[in-house]
Design a protein around this motif. Structure first.
Motif, PDB file in Angstrom:
ATOM      1  N   ALA A  79       0.868  -1.173   0.000  1.00  0.00           N
ATOM      2  CA  ALA A  79       0.000   0.000   0.000  1.00  0.00           C
ATOM      3  C   ALA A  79       0.907   1.226   0.000  1.00  0.00           C
ATOM      4  CB  ALA A  79      -0.919   0.001   1.213  1.00  0.00           C
ATOM      5  N   GLU A  80       0.747   2.097  -1.004  1.00  0.00           N
ATOM      6  CA  GLU A  80       1.636   3.235  -1.166  1.00  0.00           C
ATOM      7  C   GLU A  80       0.836   4.533  -1.184  1.00  0.00           C
ATOM      8  OE1 GLU A  80       4.313   2.871  -4.457  1.00  0.00           O
ATOM      9  OE2 GLU A  80       4.386   0.688  -4.310  1.00  0.00           O
ATOM     10  N   LEU A  81       1.416   5.530  -0.588  1.00  0.00           N
ATOM     11  CA  LEU A  81       0.851   6.879  -0.588  1.00  0.00           C
ATOM     12  C   LEU A  81       1.944   7.836  -1.022  1.00  0.00           C
ATOM     13  CD1 LEU A  81      -1.343   8.976   0.139  1.00  0.00           C
ATOM     14  CD2 LEU A  81      -0.395   8.988   2.472  1.00  0.00           C
ATOM     15  N   SER A  82       1.640   8.676  -2.011  1.00  0.00           N
ATOM     16  CA  SER A  82       2.642   9.631  -2.488  1.00  0.00           C
ATOM     17  C   SER A  82       2.041  11.026  -2.555  1.00  0.00           C
ATOM     18  CB  SER A  82       3.163   9.216  -3.873  1.00  0.00           C
ATOM     19  OG  SER A  82       2.119   9.231  -4.828  1.00  0.00           O
ATOM     20  N   TRP A  83       2.897  12.010  -2.328  1.00  0.00           N
ATOM     21  CA  TRP A  83       2.512  13.429  -2.407  1.00  0.00           C
ATOM     22  C   TRP A  83       3.650  14.173  -3.072  1.00  0.00           C
ATOM     23  CZ3 TRP A  83       4.620  17.935  -0.532  1.00  0.00           C
ATOM     24  CH2 TRP A  83       3.803  19.078  -0.551  1.00  0.00           C
ATOM     25  N   VAL A  84       3.386  14.773  -4.226  1.00  0.00           N
ATOM     26  CA  VAL A  84       4.412  15.471  -4.988  1.00  0.00           C
ATOM     27  C   VAL A  84       3.901  16.864  -5.341  1.00  0.00           C
ATOM     28  CG1 VAL A  84       5.857  15.462  -7.048  1.00  0.00           C
ATOM     29  CG2 VAL A  84       5.246  13.299  -5.954  1.00  0.00           C
ATOM     30  N   ASP A  85       4.538  17.858  -4.756  1.00  0.00           N
ATOM     31  CA  ASP A  85       4.255  19.260  -5.079  1.00  0.00           C
ATOM     32  C   ASP A  85       2.760  19.571  -5.010  1.00  0.00           C
ATOM     33  OD1 ASP A  85       5.016  21.836  -5.702  1.00  0.00           O
ATOM     34  OD2 ASP A  85       5.029  21.499  -7.868  1.00  0.00           O
ATOM     35  N   GLY A  86       2.122  19.098  -3.947  1.00  0.00           N
ATOM     36  CA  GLY A  86       0.719  19.396  -3.725  1.00  0.00           C
ATOM     37  C   GLY A  86      -0.250  18.412  -4.323  1.00  0.00           C
ATOM     38  N   LYS A  87       0.223  17.439  -5.123  1.00  0.00           N
ATOM     39  CA  LYS A  87      -0.649  16.443  -5.716  1.00  0.00           C
ATOM     40  C   LYS A  87      -0.401  15.101  -5.040  1.00  0.00           C
ATOM     41  CE  LYS A  87      -0.768  18.712 -10.243  1.00  0.00           C
ATOM     42  NZ  LYS A  87      -0.514  18.557 -11.701  1.00  0.00           N
ATOM     43  N   SER A  88      -1.491  14.374  -4.752  1.00  0.00           N
ATOM     44  CA  SER A  88      -1.366  13.115  -4.024  1.00  0.00           C
ATOM     45  C   SER A  88      -1.889  11.959  -4.854  1.00  0.00           C
ATOM     46  CB  SER A  88      -2.121  13.186  -2.688  1.00  0.00           C
ATOM     47  OG  SER A  88      -3.502  13.433  -2.926  1.00  0.00           O
ATOM     48  N   GLY A  89      -1.454  10.772  -4.471  1.00  0.00           N
ATOM     49  CA  GLY A  89      -1.897   9.561  -5.152  1.00  0.00           C
ATOM     50  C   GLY A  89      -1.825   8.376  -4.209  1.00  0.00           C
ATOM     51  N   VAL A  90      -2.657   7.373  -4.489  1.00  0.00           N
ATOM     52  CA  VAL A  90      -2.696   6.156  -3.687  1.00  0.00           C
ATOM     53  C   VAL A  90      -2.546   4.967  -4.635  1.00  0.00           C
ATOM     54  CG1 VAL A  90      -4.035   4.724  -2.116  1.00  0.00           C
ATOM     55  CG2 VAL A  90      -4.173   7.217  -1.943  1.00  0.00           C
ATOM     56  N   ARG A  91      -1.761   4.006  -4.215  1.00  0.00           N
ATOM     57  CA  ARG A  91      -1.538   2.820  -5.039  1.00  0.00           C
ATOM     58  C   ARG A  91      -1.573   1.586  -4.147  1.00  0.00           C
ATOM     59  NH1 ARG A  91       3.824   2.665  -8.573  1.00  0.00           N
ATOM     60  NH2 ARG A  91       2.628   4.259  -9.700  1.00  0.00           N
ATOM     61  N   VAL A  92      -2.237   0.551  -4.616  1.00  0.00           N
ATOM     62  CA  VAL A  92      -2.290  -0.731  -3.924  1.00  0.00           C
ATOM     63  C   VAL A  92      -1.837  -1.816  -4.908  1.00  0.00           C
ATOM     64  CG1 VAL A  92      -3.738  -2.430  -2.771  1.00  0.00           C
ATOM     65  CG2 VAL A  92      -4.153   0.010  -2.399  1.00  0.00           C
ATOM     66  N   VAL A  93      -0.898  -2.653  -4.469  1.00  0.00           N
ATOM     67  CA  VAL A  93      -0.348  -3.705  -5.325  1.00  0.00           C
ATOM     68  C   VAL A  93      -0.551  -5.048  -4.628  1.00  0.00           C
ATOM     69  CG1 VAL A  93       1.691  -4.588  -6.525  1.00  0.00           C
ATOM     70  CG2 VAL A  93       1.389  -2.114  -6.235  1.00  0.00           C
ATOM     71  N   VAL A  94      -1.104  -5.999  -5.357  1.00  0.00           N
ATOM     72  CA  VAL A  94      -1.295  -7.357  -4.861  1.00  0.00           C
ATOM     73  C   VAL A  94      -0.619  -8.299  -5.846  1.00  0.00           C
ATOM     74  CG1 VAL A  94      -2.960  -9.150  -4.277  1.00  0.00           C
ATOM     75  CG2 VAL A  94      -3.479  -6.753  -3.776  1.00  0.00           C
TER      76      VAL A  94
END
Length: 739
Positions: A540-555
């Motif tokens: 489970a990954e959470l990223s935030w780059v220069d005010g923009k965010s994203g969520v990623r889940v890998v199975v």
């Protein structure tokens, strides 16, 4: 008249094995059979005569051989100078000769599913790999797919069947593959047939030339082997000349020394310099790859993008330990290219690589010339590579509208220091129709003891796109699986500070994580939490780059079939094994002394990663088994084929044991030390004081018989299975039996 003499033989003070039957003339001349000379490693002269199917040679016919027959002890003492003895050949480290483990019949499915939410848009991407294996080979087919609000799609990547031959060190692949490439050419994707040398099927096989050292010993001696002044091994050698091959070395230049010490402490030094490089092949060794098929286009975008018919061949050969040659050919209807090259070691200089290639296409005829020189020593490593290409040179698969660079020159230098290493590199490229490039870079790696490792790197573009950067990173180990780093980067006037904390996943089940951040012109943060079980891996990954965010889940995970057993597992990307430990759950299973899992309620465990073609030691913890479990051995050697599954059955079974107390007809206990037998078997159980006997292998109905010198007795013993590992069945009256 000749007479036979049976004697013990000693050669240069060492016993020479079993006694030998000699023939002796009345004048004292001794004759020995040919086989005796072979056993003594003693050179022989002309044969004297044959008798009873054996050829005899005179011992007096060997010049320089001293012999003494002591008749009182029937002993023959032979004293021979080293030149009269056949050489002893010792291999420093022989390859693993363990037999291959036959593949089971089965298959596998690997999957990677990635769900992502970024900028309010959701998407799902995935990759699937299907495989089947039998004792005749392995077939694999892979696919990628994606789904988002803008559409969905599925694309086939590769499909092939591979047959590996560990004995001949070669592999045959039918289907999608990649050419070997070679002089003047890059690897190409194609669909067809490929037959290639595959040294990986024998992991212990060494392809590069290795020093072979010769020496001699007058008496039994010990040889110490030094590589670059470091003791590598010690060996005992018998009297006479000897040769030691396969001494392990590091690439580059160095020196191997043999120190021969005899029983009196006398020493002899043998020294030899060497230069080793991965490009070289041992004398007489072939490496090859032959391909026939159709060029692949739009890989990853189209499932069946095949084009022109392709023929390609690459062959390398070790003409000597210092010279390796190569020839490469490739052709389609529109482009034909060929090249030859050689790698040569020059003593005191280093390794020289030279090549020349030519092509013919609708653009005309072209040529490419390459040259390289490297020298690697313990103090410094230097190298330069140059490649000159005409505008009309075309290799298969090259875009016709994009001619190659006119010239490329690369140089490097590496200097080891006490606490790390320093490195420098230079690149110059004449791009012809593209921008020229000139780039210099340097790096340093310094160990700071318990504090960690400091890495410093810098680069600067001298022409073409302007680029200059300096990076400084400190890495610290916080345990076997955990590390942290902090650093700073200055690039084209912009500064950035970075930090990270990382914990790797264990070999078995467990958790890991990563957290990283950067502060500068483009601030960012990303975090990842990872979990690994026997059924798969999850991120489970959470990223935030220069005010923009994203969520990623890998199975990710796998499903395997070995024989009639189906199981869920982690990704089966290497060889794997299904371990069976009877029907006992909770038994710990190890691969190369690493805990990889425990058996389930069916006594089964899956090892998802084994080294293909190499010897893997699979072990169970016998202390996890109950007392009524019978185990032939707790360790198995497994040498599997690539991408194949094997069944490893430890043959554990329940002994169905129980403790009984045996009474005689008069009510007394059966004496200690009496032999007790079960169901007519000759297997013997011995009674203990108090008439106690522990019996194993019990059936539902049993016949027990006790035997001693003056009589015997027997009784019937019923048995019902129980969860108690050592049930006590009570007292049983043993009725006397007439003998």
């Amino acid at each position: 008249m000749r007479q036979s003499v049976l004697v013990e033989v000693s050669v240069n003070g060492s016993p020479a094995g079993e006694p030998v039957l000699l023939l002796k003339e009345p004048d004292g001349t001794l004759y020995a059979p040919e086989q005796a000379f072979v056993g003594w490693r003693l050179k022989r002269g002309a044969p004297a005569f044959s008798e009873d199917g054996k050829t005899y040679y005179p011992l007096s016919g060997v010049p320089g051989l001293a012999l003494e027959l002591i008749e009182a002890t029937q002993t023959l003492l032979l004293t021979a100078p080293p030149n009269l003895l056949e050489p002893t050949r010792l291999t420093y480290r022989a390859g693993d000769s363990a037999p291959m483990t036959p593949s089971a019949t089965g298959g596998f499915l690997n999957y990677d599913l990635l769900g992502q939410l970024a900028d309010g848009e959701a998407s799902i991407n995935g990759a699937v790999e299907l495989g089947a294996f039998t004792p005749l080979g392995v077939g694999v087919s892979s696919f990628v797919g994606q789904w988002s609000g803008r559409g969905a799609g599925l694309v086939r990547l590769e499909t092939n069947w591979t047959i590996d031959d560990p004995v001949r060190m070669r592999s045959l692949r039918v289907g999608d593959s990649i050419t070997r490439g070679g002089v003047g050419a890059a690897p190409l994707r194609f669909g067809g047939i490929q037959l290639a040398r595959n040294f990986a099927v024998q992991p212990g096989f060494v392809t590069l030339p290795m020093p072979s050292l010769q020496g001699s010993a007058a008496v039994p001696s010990v040889v110490d082997i030094y590589v670059n002044n470091a003791l590598s091994d010690s060996r005992e050698v018998p009297p006479g000349p000897f040769e030691i091959t396969g001494v392990p070395i590091v690439t580059g230049s160095g020196e191997v020394q043999l120190v021969v010490r005899d029983l009196l402490g006398r020493q002899t030094l043998v020294s030899q310099s060497y230069y080793a490089a991965p490009q070289l092949l041992r004398r007489g060794l072939h490496d090859f790859s032959y391909e026939l098929g159709f060029l692949r286009s739009n890989f990853g975008r189209r499932s069946y993008g095949y084009g022109a018919l392709l023929v390609a061949a690459t062959h390398r050969y070790g003409f000597s330990d210092a010279l390796t040659g190569e020839v490469h050919l490739e052709a389609t209807k529109d482009v034909q290219a060929a090249g030859v090259g050689a790698s040569l070691v020059l003593p005191g200089i280093g390794l020289i690589d030279a090549s020349i290639a030519g092509s013919r296409s609708d653009r005309g005829q072209g040529a490419q010339v390459g040259f390289g020189l490297e020298r690697r020593t313990r103090d410094i490593s230097l190298g330069i590579v140059a490649e000159l290409t005409t505008a009309d040179y075309v290799s298969v698969g090259q875009r016709p509208d994009k001619p190659p660079p006119a010239a490329v020159i690369q140089a490097f230098a590496g200097i080891p220091i006490r606490s790390g290493s320093l490195g420098f590199s230079y690149l110059w490229r004449d791009g012809r129709n593209e921008p020229d490039v000139e780039l210099v870079s340097a790096n340093a790696s310094l160990r700071l003891g318990a504090l960690g490792t400091l890495y410093l790197a810098g680069r600067k573009s001298l022409r073409g796109p302007k680029d200059a950067a300096v990076e400084l990173v400190l890495s610290v180990a916080l345990g076997r699986r955990t590390s942290a780093s902090a650093g700073a980067e200055l690039r084209n006037g912009s500064a950035m500070l970075t930090a990270s904390l990382h914990r790797n996943l264990p070999a078995g089940d467990g958790f890991g994580y990563r957290a990283a951040m950067a502060v500068g012109d483009t601030p960012r943060f990303d975090g990842r939490l990872s979990a690994q079980t026997g059924f798969g891996a999850y991120d489970a990954e959470l990223s935030w780059v220069d005010g923009k965010s994203g969520v990623r889940v890998v199975v990710s995970g796998g499903i395997g079939v070995v024989g009639n057993q189906v199981f869920a597992s982690r990704k089966l990307s290497q060889s794997f094994a299904v371990v069976q430990v009877g029907d006992y759950p909770g038994v710990r299973v190890y691969a190369d002394n690493q805990l990889v899992g425990t058996t389930d309620d069916r006594g089964r465990a899956v090892i998802p990663r084994l080294r293909p073609f190499d010897r893997n030691v699979v072990r169970i913890d016998a202390t996890d088994l109950p007392l009524d479990a019978e185990l032939a051995g707790d360790e198995r050697n497994v040498r599997p084929y690539n991408r194949s599954g094997v069944a490893v059955d430890f043959g554990v079974k329940r002994t169905h044991g129980a403790l009984v107390v045996i009474l005689l007809d008069d009510g007394s206990f059966l004496p200690a030390g009496v032999s007790v037998h079960l169901n007519g078997s000759e297997e013997e159980f011995v009674s203990a004081p108090g008439g106690e006997v522990y019996l194993t292998g019990l059936l539902a109905d049993n016949m027990v018989q006790a035997r001693w010198s003056s009589g015997s007795c027997g009784f019937k013993l019923p048995f019902a299975e129980t969860v108690d590992p050592q049930p006590r069945l009570g007292e049983f009256r043993c009725r006397a039996v007439d003998r």
